[in-house]
Write a protein that holds these residues in place. Structure first.
Motif, PDB file in Angstrom:
ATOM      1  N   GLU A 273      15.059  -0.795  -4.895  1.00  0.00           N
ATOM      2  CA  GLU A 273      14.938  -0.807  -6.355  1.00  0.00           C
ATOM      3  C   GLU A 273      15.512  -2.109  -6.912  1.00  0.00           C
ATOM      4  O   GLU A 273      16.597  -2.542  -6.531  1.00  0.00           O
ATOM      5  N   GLY A 274      14.772  -2.716  -7.816  1.00  0.00           N
ATOM      6  CA  GLY A 274      15.236  -3.960  -8.426  1.00  0.00           C
ATOM      7  C   GLY A 274      15.218  -5.148  -7.483  1.00  0.00           C
ATOM      8  O   GLY A 274      15.855  -6.170  -7.747  1.00  0.00           O
ATOM      9  N   ALA A 275      14.474  -5.041  -6.355  1.00  0.00           N
ATOM     10  CA  ALA A 275      14.471  -6.120  -5.356  1.00  0.00           C
ATOM     11  C   ALA A 275      13.871  -7.399  -5.930  1.00  0.00           C
ATOM     12  O   ALA A 275      12.970  -7.369  -6.771  1.00  0.00           O
ATOM     13  N   ARG A 276      14.401  -8.520  -5.467  1.00  0.00           N
ATOM     14  CA  ARG A 276      13.738  -9.792  -5.729  1.00  0.00           C
ATOM     15  C   ARG A 276      12.568  -9.883  -4.761  1.00  0.00           C
ATOM     16  O   ARG A 276      12.760  -9.931  -3.545  1.00  0.00           O
ATOM     17  N   ILE A 277      11.376  -9.898  -5.298  1.00  0.00           N
ATOM     18  CA  ILE A 277      10.172  -9.922  -4.471  1.00  0.00           C
ATOM     19  C   ILE A 277       9.454 -11.240  -4.662  1.00  0.00           C
ATOM     20  O   ILE A 277       9.219 -11.689  -5.789  1.00  0.00           O
ATOM     21  N   VAL A 278       9.118 -11.854  -3.535  1.00  0.00           N
ATOM     22  CA  VAL A 278       8.255 -13.035  -3.524  1.00  0.00           C
ATOM     23  C   VAL A 278       6.970 -12.616  -2.824  1.00  0.00           C
ATOM     24  O   VAL A 278       7.001 -12.137  -1.692  1.00  0.00           O
ATOM     25  N   GLN A 279       5.833 -12.775  -3.500  1.00  0.00           N
ATOM     26  CA  GLN A 279       4.567 -12.301  -2.947  1.00  0.00           C
ATOM     27  C   GLN A 279       3.600 -13.466  -2.787  1.00  0.00           C
ATOM     28  O   GLN A 279       3.353 -14.232  -3.725  1.00  0.00           O
ATOM     29  N   VAL A 280       3.065 -13.586  -1.576  1.00  0.00           N
ATOM     30  CA  VAL A 280       2.080 -14.618  -1.246  1.00  0.00           C
ATOM     31  C   VAL A 280       0.768 -13.912  -0.915  1.00  0.00           C
ATOM     32  O   VAL A 280       0.727 -13.033  -0.046  1.00  0.00           O
ATOM     33  N   ASP A 281      -0.323 -14.288  -1.600  1.00  0.00           N
ATOM     34  CA  ASP A 281      -1.609 -13.655  -1.330  1.00  0.00           C
ATOM     35  C   ASP A 281      -2.723 -14.596  -1.765  1.00  0.00           C
ATOM     36  O   ASP A 281      -2.557 -15.363  -2.718  1.00  0.00           O
ATOM     37  N   ASN A 282      -3.859 -14.528  -1.051  1.00  0.00           N
ATOM     38  CA  ASN A 282      -4.988 -15.355  -1.465  1.00  0.00           C
ATOM     39  C   ASN A 282      -5.815 -14.697  -2.563  1.00  0.00           C
ATOM     40  O   ASN A 282      -6.792 -15.264  -3.037  1.00  0.00           O
ATOM     41  N   ASP A 283      -5.418 -13.496  -2.962  1.00  0.00           N
ATOM     42  CA  ASP A 283      -6.072 -12.778  -4.063  1.00  0.00           C
ATOM     43  C   ASP A 283      -5.073 -12.671  -5.213  1.00  0.00           C
ATOM     44  O   ASP A 283      -4.122 -11.893  -5.149  1.00  0.00           O
ATOM     45  N   ARG A 284      -5.290 -13.432  -6.277  1.00  0.00           N
ATOM     46  CA  ARG A 284      -4.312 -13.447  -7.372  1.00  0.00           C
ATOM     47  C   ARG A 284      -4.172 -12.072  -8.033  1.00  0.00           C
ATOM     48  O   ARG A 284      -3.143 -11.780  -8.638  1.00  0.00           O
ATOM     49  N   ASN A 285      -5.182 -11.223  -7.899  1.00  0.00           N
ATOM     50  CA  ASN A 285      -5.098  -9.888  -8.494  1.00  0.00           C
ATOM     51  C   ASN A 285      -4.066  -8.998  -7.813  1.00  0.00           C
ATOM     52  O   ASN A 285      -3.646  -7.983  -8.373  1.00  0.00           O
ATOM     53  N   GLU A 286      -3.672  -9.356  -6.590  1.00  0.00           N
ATOM     54  CA  GLU A 286      -2.667  -8.557  -5.879  1.00  0.00           C
ATOM     55  C   GLU A 286      -1.243  -8.916  -6.283  1.00  0.00           C
ATOM     56  O   GLU A 286      -0.324  -8.115  -6.088  1.00  0.00           O
ATOM     57  N   ILE A 287      -1.045 -10.102  -6.821  1.00  0.00           N
ATOM     58  CA  ILE A 287       0.307 -10.557  -7.160  1.00  0.00           C
ATOM     59  C   ILE A 287       0.871  -9.700  -8.290  1.00  0.00           C
ATOM     60  O   ILE A 287       0.332  -9.668  -9.396  1.00  0.00           O
ATOM     61  N   GLY A 288       1.933  -8.976  -7.984  1.00  0.00           N
ATOM     62  CA  GLY A 288       2.584  -8.145  -9.003  1.00  0.00           C
ATOM     63  C   GLY A 288       1.831  -6.884  -9.365  1.00  0.00           C
ATOM     64  O   GLY A 288       2.214  -6.201 -10.322  1.00  0.00           O
ATOM     65  N   LYS A 289       0.804  -6.513  -8.621  1.00  0.00           N
ATOM     66  CA  LYS A 289       0.010  -5.335  -8.976  1.00  0.00           C
ATOM     67  C   LYS A 289       0.790  -4.040  -8.808  1.00  0.00           C
ATOM     68  O   LYS A 289       0.675  -3.118  -9.628  1.00  0.00           O
ATOM     69  N   ILE A 290       1.601  -3.932  -7.755  1.00  0.00           N
ATOM     70  CA  ILE A 290       2.341  -2.698  -7.479  1.00  0.00           C
ATOM     71  C   ILE A 290       3.805  -2.817  -7.907  1.00  0.00           C
ATOM     72  O   ILE A 290       4.351  -1.891  -8.520  1.00  0.00           O
ATOM     73  N   TYR A 291       4.449  -3.920  -7.591  1.00  0.00           N
ATOM     74  CA  TYR A 291       5.847  -4.155  -7.966  1.00  0.00           C
ATOM     75  C   TYR A 291       5.937  -5.486  -8.724  1.00  0.00           C
ATOM     76  O   TYR A 291       5.221  -6.432  -8.411  1.00  0.00           O
TER      77      TYR A 291
ATOM     78  N   SER B  71       0.825  -1.205   0.000  1.00  0.00           N
ATOM     79  CA  SER B  71       0.000   0.000   0.000  1.00  0.00           C
ATOM     80  C   SER B  71       0.862   1.259   0.000  1.00  0.00           C
ATOM     81  O   SER B  71       2.083   1.219   0.207  1.00  0.00           O
ATOM     82  N   GLU B  72       0.198   2.393  -0.195  1.00  0.00           N
ATOM     83  CA  GLU B  72       0.891   3.678  -0.136  1.00  0.00           C
ATOM     84  C   GLU B  72       1.521   3.899   1.229  1.00  0.00           C
ATOM     85  O   GLU B  72       2.635   4.423   1.342  1.00  0.00           O
ATOM     86  N   ALA B  73       0.813   3.471   2.286  1.00  0.00           N
ATOM     87  CA  ALA B  73       1.349   3.628   3.637  1.00  0.00           C
ATOM     88  C   ALA B  73       2.582   2.759   3.849  1.00  0.00           C
ATOM     89  O   ALA B  73       3.576   3.203   4.437  1.00  0.00           O
ATOM     90  N   LEU B  74       2.550   1.537   3.380  1.00  0.00           N
ATOM     91  CA  LEU B  74       3.684   0.625   3.541  1.00  0.00           C
ATOM     92  C   LEU B  74       4.884   1.104   2.749  1.00  0.00           C
ATOM     93  O   LEU B  74       6.024   1.078   3.226  1.00  0.00           O
ATOM     94  N   THR B  75       4.668   1.562   1.519  1.00  0.00           N
ATOM     95  CA  THR B  75       5.779   1.881   0.611  1.00  0.00           C
ATOM     96  C   THR B  75       6.165   3.355   0.628  1.00  0.00           C
ATOM     97  O   THR B  75       7.119   3.749  -0.029  1.00  0.00           O
ATOM     98  N   LEU B  76       5.406   4.173   1.361  1.00  0.00           N
ATOM     99  CA  LEU B  76       5.621   5.628   1.395  1.00  0.00           C
ATOM    100  C   LEU B  76       5.564   6.222  -0.009  1.00  0.00           C
ATOM    101  O   LEU B  76       6.399   7.040  -0.402  1.00  0.00           O
ATOM    102  N   GLY B  77       4.559   5.768  -0.764  1.00  0.00           N
ATOM    103  CA  GLY B  77       4.328   6.389  -2.060  1.00  0.00           C
ATOM    104  C   GLY B  77       4.628   5.508  -3.247  1.00  0.00           C
ATOM    105  O   GLY B  77       4.782   6.020  -4.363  1.00  0.00           O
ATOM    106  N   TYR B  78       4.733   4.229  -3.040  1.00  0.00           N
ATOM    107  CA  TYR B  78       4.881   3.247  -4.124  1.00  0.00           C
ATOM    108  C   TYR B  78       6.242   3.260  -4.827  1.00  0.00           C
ATOM    109  O   TYR B  78       6.435   2.563  -5.809  1.00  0.00           O
ATOM    110  N   GLY B  79       7.190   4.001  -4.327  1.00  0.00           N
ATOM    111  CA  GLY B  79       8.505   4.058  -4.971  1.00  0.00           C
ATOM    112  C   GLY B  79       9.490   3.123  -4.301  1.00  0.00           C
ATOM    113  O   GLY B  79       9.176   1.980  -3.970  1.00  0.00           O
TER     114      GLY B  79
END
Length: 542
Positions: free
Chosen positions: A294-312, A280-288
């Motif tokens: 930057e360029g982080a390896r991100i592993v995302q676990v969520d029960n909503d497939r629409n959230e996977i990769g939505k922001i990063y 979220s904006e609060a977590l990321t302080l503005g999505y940047g």
């Protein structure tokens, strides 16, 4: 069997485990409230305004990790619910907003009728489902409402019940009416295996846990995985205290309200494992890249497939229940030895000690005014271990200035003021007998002072600490700092808060000096009933 729709609603909600309904009565919901009358299994909590009723229901649902329900009458009653329902939407809280609607024969006449507005359409953008109930499909609609609210990404639903529909009798099968809940969403095993391999290769992973962990009750699995990896973990701002922030691996929250040292560990990580967190904006302080490297390896676990990769963009995504996924990762990671980053963990311990020392350095000098640091230090020192802490308004600074050993409640990413007392009432009913400490700003408190009557009516053990600076403090502070001192619309004319509380039968006291704080808070929490402390804290103390 035959029941009126109003009685079907009440019986159905009882089967769904609902034990409290929060709201206001009105002629257009009398058939529903009459169905509630005298029922020993489900109680009606009369609030003084519909918006606080929605906050109460949402807080109750969040605390119980179950379904909350609020009730309002048509027209203005429904519109008053909207802000609280928007809060539940932002925070993914399972909630049913029930409202009456105009009689079917009057629908469509618009402004010429007593109450008619497009209620279903109004709630649609902030709910998972918004429906006007029809008698012939009432049971199916109620089943779908519960399914939508409580499965997948949880959230609120709206059900409008026309006045004439409430009294219609419908033929029903014998209960139970609810199907068995679906099993937790199982992840793809190959995807979990890839994540385990990625974690094993990582030298400096960081775990970020959000609402998916909370609603899956996966705290124990989160803790075990972090300890297995030797990985620092943080929570999203909305879920402060999900695991104790005293844990050696805890960073506290990331983003808004983070402890000063937390962001550095995230930015230095070579892998970010986000579990049930939406970036979220609060977590990321503005999505940047202020929090997420930057360029982080991100592993995302969520029960909503629409959230996977939505922001990063993500290296790997796993769709599944947080508890199930974490459990499977633990099994796989236990098969191999892992060398922990000892230097990183030693640095984390040093920086946590330094921050704790800073928090404890704000002495209660006999002279000088109270500041917010004093408030949180005093609260931490004297509150019983089982105290529930709530922050409201500008006082959500507690996210940064308070080391939480258990879950802390506030208005989350919605950042709404005027919710703290109402949230505290919902929590007080969800956890009978446990003390609640509500730290609220004076501006926030003035938006819900009438709910002192609700707290008093239920004799709830809520201690309300009103941080008084006669202003919307953070806003006035920023006008002084960044708008050349041009203060407009942020100063408050306040009543005597102790006299106001007394008018509702609530004991109150005023404190103006730091040494007065600890004994005042201790006494308030020991009362076992609603009480208020008017804490004079000048704007400079924010």
């Amino acid at each position: 069997m035959k029941l009126s729709v109003a009685r079907l609603i009440v019986q159905f909600l009882k089967e769904a485990g609902v034990r409290h309904i929060f709201g206001l009565s009105g002629h257009s919901v009398f058939d529903i409230t009459d169905a509630l009358y005298g029922d020993p299994e489900i109680r009606f909590v009369q609030a003084m305004h519909e918006c606080p009723a929605a906050y109460m229901a949402a807080a109750y649902a969040k605390a119980k990790r179950g379904l909350g329900v609020c009730l309002a009458s048509a027209g203005a009653g429904a519109t008053n619910l909207l802000t609280g329902i928007a809060y539940a939407h932002k925070e993914s809280i399972p909630l049913i907003a029930l409202s009456s609607d105009v009689r079917s024969r009057e629908a469509g006449k618009g402004a010429s009728s007593w109450h008619e507005i497009p209620q279903r359409e109004m709630f649609e953008p902030v709910t998972k489902m918004s429906v006007t109930l029809k008698a012939e499909s009432a049971l199916d609609s109620l089943r779908e409402a519960v399914r939508q609210a409580t499965t997948g990404r949880k959230g609120p639903v709206y059900i409008g019940v026309p006045r004439d529909v409430q009294t219609l009798e419908v033929e029903l099968p014998e209960p139970p009416w609810l199907p068995k809940p679906p099993p937790p969403l199982a992840p793809d095993g190959a995807a979990v295996e890839r994540v385990a391999e990625e974690l094993n290769k990582s030298a400096a992973p960081v775990i970020i846990a959000g609402g998916g962990v909370y609603w899956a009750r996966a705290e124990a699995e989160l803790k075990e995985l972090a300890e297995l990896l030797g990985a620092p973990f943080a929570t999203t701002p909305s879920h402060k205290g999900l695991l104790s922030e005293e844990h050696p691996l805890s960073l506290g929250v990331l983003g808004f309200g983070a402890f000063p040292f937390a962001g550095g560990f995230s930015l230095e990580s070579d892998l970010v494992l986000a579990v049930g967190a939406t970036f979220s904006e609060a977590l990321t302080l503005g999505y940047g890249n202020k929090v997420i490297p930057e360029g982080a390896r991100i592993v995302q676990v969520d029960n909503d497939r629409n959230e996977i990769g939505k922001i990063y963009p993500v290296r790997h995504g796993v769709v599944g229940d947080a508890r199930t996924v974490l459990g499977e990762l633990i099994v796989r990671l236990k098969r191999s030895e892992r060398r922990k980053n000892t230097a990183q963990l030693e640095r984390l311990a040093r920086e946590k000690r330094a921050w704790r020392d800073k928090l404890e350095s704000h002495a209660y000098g006999a002279e000088g005014p109270i500041d917010q640091w004093h408030v949180y230090r005093a609260l931490k020192e004297v509150m019983p271990e089982d105290t529930i802490v709530v922050g409201a308004g500008g006082t959500t600074e507690l996210v940064r200035r308070f080391i939480a050993t258990s879950y802390a409640y506030h208005s989350g990413d919605f950042r709404a003021i005027g919710a703290g007392l109402s949230i505290s009432i919902g929590l007080g009913l969800a956890f009978p007998g446990r003390p609640v400490a509500c730290v609220t700003g004076d501006g926030s408190f003035m938006l819900e002072t009438q709910e002192l009557a609700t707290a008093a009516a239920w004799n709830l053990p809520i201690s309300i600490l009103v941080v008084r600076n006669s202003a919307y403090g953070n806003m006035k502070r920023d006008q002084i700092r960044h708008w050349g001192g041009r203060v407009i619309g942020t100063e408050l004319r306040l009543p005597d808060l102790c006299a106001l509380a007394a008018a509702y039968g609530v004991e109150a006291q005023r404190v103006e000096r730091p040494p007065e704080l600890p004994p005042a808070i201790k006494r308030s929490l020991a009362l076992g009933r609603p009480s208020l402390i008017d804490v004079v804290c000048p704007i400079e103390g924010i």
